[in-house]
Scaffold this motif. Structure first.
Motif, PDB file in Angstrom:
ATOM      1  N   HIS A  55      -2.928  14.415   3.028  1.00  0.00           N
ATOM      2  CA  HIS A  55      -1.965  13.289   2.591  1.00  0.00           C
ATOM      3  C   HIS A  55      -0.723  13.236   3.046  1.00  0.00           C
TER       4      HIS A  55
ATOM      5  N   CYS B 223       1.534   4.144  -3.044  1.00  0.00           N
ATOM      6  CA  CYS B 223       1.238   5.408  -2.611  1.00  0.00           C
ATOM      7  C   CYS B 223       1.144   6.141  -3.652  1.00  0.00           C
ATOM      8  N   TYR B 224       0.470   6.961  -4.250  1.00  0.00           N
ATOM      9  CA  TYR B 224       0.568   8.227  -5.616  1.00  0.00           C
ATOM     10  C   TYR B 224       1.993   9.064  -4.125  1.00  0.00           C
TER      11      TYR B 224
ATOM     12  N   TYR C 141      -4.641   8.173   7.397  1.00  0.00           N
ATOM     13  CA  TYR C 141      -4.026   8.074   5.847  1.00  0.00           C
ATOM     14  C   TYR C 141      -4.392   6.832   5.024  1.00  0.00           C
TER      15      TYR C 141
ATOM     16  N   CYS D 174      -6.446   8.499   1.236  1.00  0.00           N
ATOM     17  CA  CYS D 174      -5.742   8.050  -0.115  1.00  0.00           C
ATOM     18  C   CYS D 174      -6.674   8.796  -1.864  1.00  0.00           C
ATOM     19  N   HIS D 175      -5.545   9.002  -2.755  1.00  0.00           N
ATOM     20  CA  HIS D 175      -6.297   9.008  -3.772  1.00  0.00           C
ATOM     21  C   HIS D 175      -7.202   8.607  -4.611  1.00  0.00           C
TER      22      HIS D 175
ATOM     23  N   PHE E 241       0.954  -1.501   0.147  1.00  0.00           N
ATOM     24  CA  PHE E 241       0.159  -0.025   0.098  1.00  0.00           C
ATOM     25  C   PHE E 241       0.867   1.404  -0.028  1.00  0.00           C
TER      26      PHE E 241
ATOM     27  N   HIS F 231      -2.575  -0.199  -6.679  1.00  0.00           N
ATOM     28  CA  HIS F 231      -3.125   0.384  -5.380  1.00  0.00           C
ATOM     29  C   HIS F 231      -4.339   0.390  -4.647  1.00  0.00           C
TER      30      HIS F 231
END
Ligand code: FES
Length: 188
Positions: free
Chosen positions: A156, A30-31, A118, A122-123, A26, A71
């Protein structure tokens, strides 16, 4: 605190290692972290308005970077892991002598809260709950959810670093208490 849900008599190191791949995947996909480590380690992009260093740049369309597209699935797993950690934090209020609170309880509650912030900022989640809608006003509940996730999403990066540091601290604290190196201070 209390008996573990599963007794790992066949496994002699931390059981956390058996499921670490899910939160690790994850974070790695993550972006926000991708932006950070692409820039820091691959120099990609090197800077604003500077051309690509690498010829034949294919972005994330080829192995191994195409795996970054997993993702969203890591997000689903991370939500499950967060559920277990939150359950652990709630259990930490229940001592053999009854309801109470120790420093360890606080550590686990903050851990669950930071990981929740967090995960739910997430995006991918933002896109999942409302970003993919053509006409957001058609579903008021999804629009509301999207607005909540969007407001979390603005922070984020902060949640990413705070939760990472606190997870490491929580693991260390629990380990020290479990091995008897320190005693968990009971607050009430
Ligand atoms: Fe960072 Fe999804 S974008 S956790």
């Amino acid at each position: 605190k209390g008996e573990p849900l599963v007794n790992f008599t066949w496994w002699h190191i931390s059981p956390a290692i058996l499921m670490m791949w899910a939160p690790l995947g994850f974070r790695l996909t993550c972006y926000y972290y991708r932006k950070a480590y692409y820039r820091a380690f691959f120099w990609d992009p090197p800077a604003c308005a500077v051309g690509e260093l690498h010829g034949g740049y294919v972005g994330e369309r080829k192995f191994p970077f195409i795996l970054q597209n997993m993702h969203r699935y890591f997000l689903y797993l991370a939500i499950i892991v967060w559920g277990f950690l939150t359950y652990d934090a709630i259990r930490a209020f229940f001592f053999p002598s009854g309801f109470g609170m120790g420093v360890g309880t606080l550590v686990l509650v903050v851990n669950s809260a930071l990981l929740g912030l967090y995960t739910f900022s997430c995006h991918s989640l933002r896109h999942r709950v409302g970003g993919c809608m053509d006409c957001p006003s058609k579903s008021k509940s999804r629009l509301k959810l999207w607005q909540i996730v969007s407001s979390l999403n603005a922070r984020h990066p902060t949640f990413a670093w705070c939760s990472l540091v606190w997870v490491a601290f929580s693991d260390l604290y629990i380990r020290l208490v479990a091995t008897g190196a320190i005693t968990d201070l009971r607050l009430f």
